[in-house]
Scaffold this active site. Structure first.
Site, PDB file in Angstrom:
ATOM      1  N   ASP A  22       0.871  -1.185   0.000  1.00 29.29           N
ATOM      2  CA  ASP A  22       0.000   0.000   0.000  1.00 29.29           C
ATOM      3  C   ASP A  22       0.900   1.223   0.000  1.00 29.29           C
ATOM      4  O   ASP A  22       1.243   1.745   1.060  1.00 29.29           O
ATOM      5  CB  ASP A  22      -0.922  -0.042   1.228  1.00 29.29           C
ATOM      6  CG  ASP A  22      -1.888   1.141   1.269  1.00 29.29           C
ATOM      7  OD1 ASP A  22      -1.862   1.970   0.352  1.00 29.29           O
ATOM      8  OD2 ASP A  22      -2.653   1.227   2.246  1.00 29.29           O
ATOM      9  N   HIS A  23       1.289   1.664  -1.193  1.00 33.48           N
ATOM     10  CA  HIS A  23       2.260   2.752  -1.329  1.00 33.48           C
ATOM     11  C   HIS A  23       1.669   3.924  -2.089  1.00 33.48           C
ATOM     12  O   HIS A  23       0.804   3.753  -2.952  1.00 33.48           O
ATOM     13  CB  HIS A  23       3.499   2.264  -2.094  1.00 33.48           C
ATOM     14  CG  HIS A  23       4.512   1.597  -1.235  1.00 33.48           C
ATOM     15  ND1 HIS A  23       5.851   1.908  -1.290  1.00 33.48           N
ATOM     16  CD2 HIS A  23       4.411   0.637  -0.298  1.00 33.48           C
ATOM     17  CE1 HIS A  23       6.525   1.168  -0.423  1.00 33.48           C
ATOM     18  NE2 HIS A  23       5.661   0.381   0.185  1.00 33.48           N
TER      19      HIS A  23
ATOM     20  N   GLY B 107       5.050   3.155   9.070  1.00 36.05           N
ATOM     21  CA  GLY B 107       5.139   3.866   7.803  1.00 36.05           C
ATOM     22  C   GLY B 107       6.535   4.247   7.358  1.00 36.05           C
ATOM     23  O   GLY B 107       7.524   4.071   8.078  1.00 36.05           O
ATOM     24  N   GLU B 108       6.589   4.794   6.126  1.00 37.28           N
ATOM     25  CA  GLU B 108       7.819   5.325   5.536  1.00 37.28           C
ATOM     26  C   GLU B 108       7.565   6.732   5.030  1.00 37.28           C
ATOM     27  O   GLU B 108       6.503   7.042   4.492  1.00 37.28           O
ATOM     28  CB  GLU B 108       8.294   4.446   4.356  1.00 37.28           C
ATOM     29  CG  GLU B 108       8.689   3.029   4.735  1.00 37.28           C
ATOM     30  CD  GLU B 108       7.619   2.026   4.338  1.00 37.28           C
ATOM     31  OE1 GLU B 108       6.628   2.410   3.683  1.00 37.28           O
ATOM     32  OE2 GLU B 108       7.759   0.856   4.728  1.00 37.28           O
TER      33      GLU B 108
ATOM     34  N   ASN C 247       5.966   7.659   1.569  1.00 34.15           N
ATOM     35  CA  ASN C 247       4.520   7.620   1.362  1.00 34.15           C
ATOM     36  C   ASN C 247       3.786   8.687   2.166  1.00 34.15           C
ATOM     37  O   ASN C 247       2.703   9.127   1.761  1.00 34.15           O
ATOM     38  CB  ASN C 247       3.978   6.246   1.778  1.00 34.15           C
ATOM     39  CG  ASN C 247       4.592   5.128   0.973  1.00 34.15           C
ATOM     40  OD1 ASN C 247       4.621   5.171  -0.249  1.00 34.15           O
ATOM     41  ND2 ASN C 247       5.096   4.114   1.665  1.00 34.15           N
TER      42      ASN C 247
END
Length: 343
Positions: free
Chosen positions: A37-38, A104-105, A108
């Site tokens: 999911d990006h 997260g990251e 994104n």
């Protein structure tokens, strides 16, 4: 026995081609599927990033496979929205949907314009998000004022079978932290000793449920070609955390890709050209203690935009030839070997 799943990388493949590949995977004997999911791909060479939640509705409707998605609530997604999305899919497809909730990251999440928080704060925010999502799935009205804010939220459509909330972990510390709330754990292939520590950290901290492994594979007819594809498609991401958590664009990952050694890349991706050896390597990973193994073939048919052929739209509705060939390879060599492993 170990379940064998098919991983769908939205960063690398057109969503229609991914759907066709998943449908083919079900026909060839895969037991399950999951997807990323990006907002953006890991590298500009990957070239895609479809919206996972739209795609999941189509995938669940056109197969009978159970599906999961790796998601990061708290910044790009409000936890109440994730609760509603998960509840709807679980209501429509009982017992077939799970969601892995991570911190997260930056790549994104930066699109919201909010600052990128330090990891301890992101971890604390994740726990708040999980508490909100669980309460909503339990039918409660939720008001919360913390690192996330919720005002009198209530889900009006609830599933009969609540979706599992899974903890995604790459590091030992994260695995131990997830044990406090997760219904299970999912991690990615790393050196065996690191995977053992991740599993032990989760179980020693009281972690419940199943443990799944996502395995990045670059399979090609020769070792040189498999390594070339791995470098083209996955070198930036092979650097791992904390760098991978903090870079903010695909171009930033492009810049570090050339600095990744072949050894580091092979530690993150199973680079292989021999089917039996690939099967043996996957079995060895499964035997570390995993209940499910999700295979991600990173070698895809990426065509630069200025070289797309006239029938590119039609081609997008079919699995790429690399994915189709990999599904056939898995059906013949990998699935039988993995299913012989006791979960």
């Amino acid at each position: 026995m170990v379940r064998v799943g098919f991983h769908n990388s939205h960063e690398q493949v057109h969503p229609s081609a991914l759907l066709a590949a998943t449908q083919l995977a079900e026909q060839r004997g895969f037991d399950a599927a999951m997807c990323s999911d990006h907002w953006a791909p890991w590298q500009s060479t990957q070239g895609h990033s479809g919206f996972a939640w739209t795609w999941l509705g189509s995938a669940l409707a056109t197969t009978r496979l159970p599906f999961g998605v790796v998601n990061a609530p708290g910044q790009r997604y409000h936890p109440a929205i994730i609760a509603q999305a998960a509840a709807t899919l679980a209501a429509m497809y009982p017992g077939r949907f799970w969601v892995a909730l991570g911190s997260g990251e930056n790549m994104n999440e930066h699109i919201t314009g909010d600052g990128w928080l330090p990891k301890p704060v992101r971890d604390a925010r994740l726990v708040e998000c999980v508490e909100v999502i669980r309460a909503l799935l339990d039918g409660e009205e939720v008001t919360h004022d913390g690192l996330v804010k919720v005002d009198r939220a209530k889900l009006w459509t609830l599933p009969d079978v609540k979706p599992l909330l899974i903890g995604p972990a790459v590091t030992v510390a994260t695995a131990a932290n997830h044990a406090r709330w997760a219904d299970g754990l999912v991690t990615v292939n790393q050196p065996d000793d690191k995977l053992r520590r991740v599993i032990d950290a989760y179980r020693d901290a009281g972690g419940r449920g199943e443990i799944s492994l996502q395995v990045h594979v670059s399979y090609a007819p020769t070792d040189a070609e498999a390594l070339r594809l791995a470098r083209e498609q996955w070198a930036g991401n092979a650097i791992g955390p904390p760098v991978a958590w903090d870079l903010d664009t695909p171009e930033a990952f492009d810049q570090i890709a050339d600095k990744v050694s072949d050894d580091l890349l092979r530690g993150s991706v199973l680079v292989e050209h021999d089917p039996q050896r690939l099967a043996d390597r996957l079995v060895a990973l499964a035997e570390l203690g995993f209940d499910a193994v999700y295979l991600h073939q990173i070698a895809t048919d990426v065509v630069p935009s200025d070289e797309k052929h006239p029938d590119a739209t039609d081609a997008a509705t079919r699995p790429s030839s690399s994915l189709e060939a990999f599904v056939d390879l898995a059906a013949e060599h990998l699935i039988p070997a993995l299913k012989a492993v006791g979960a």
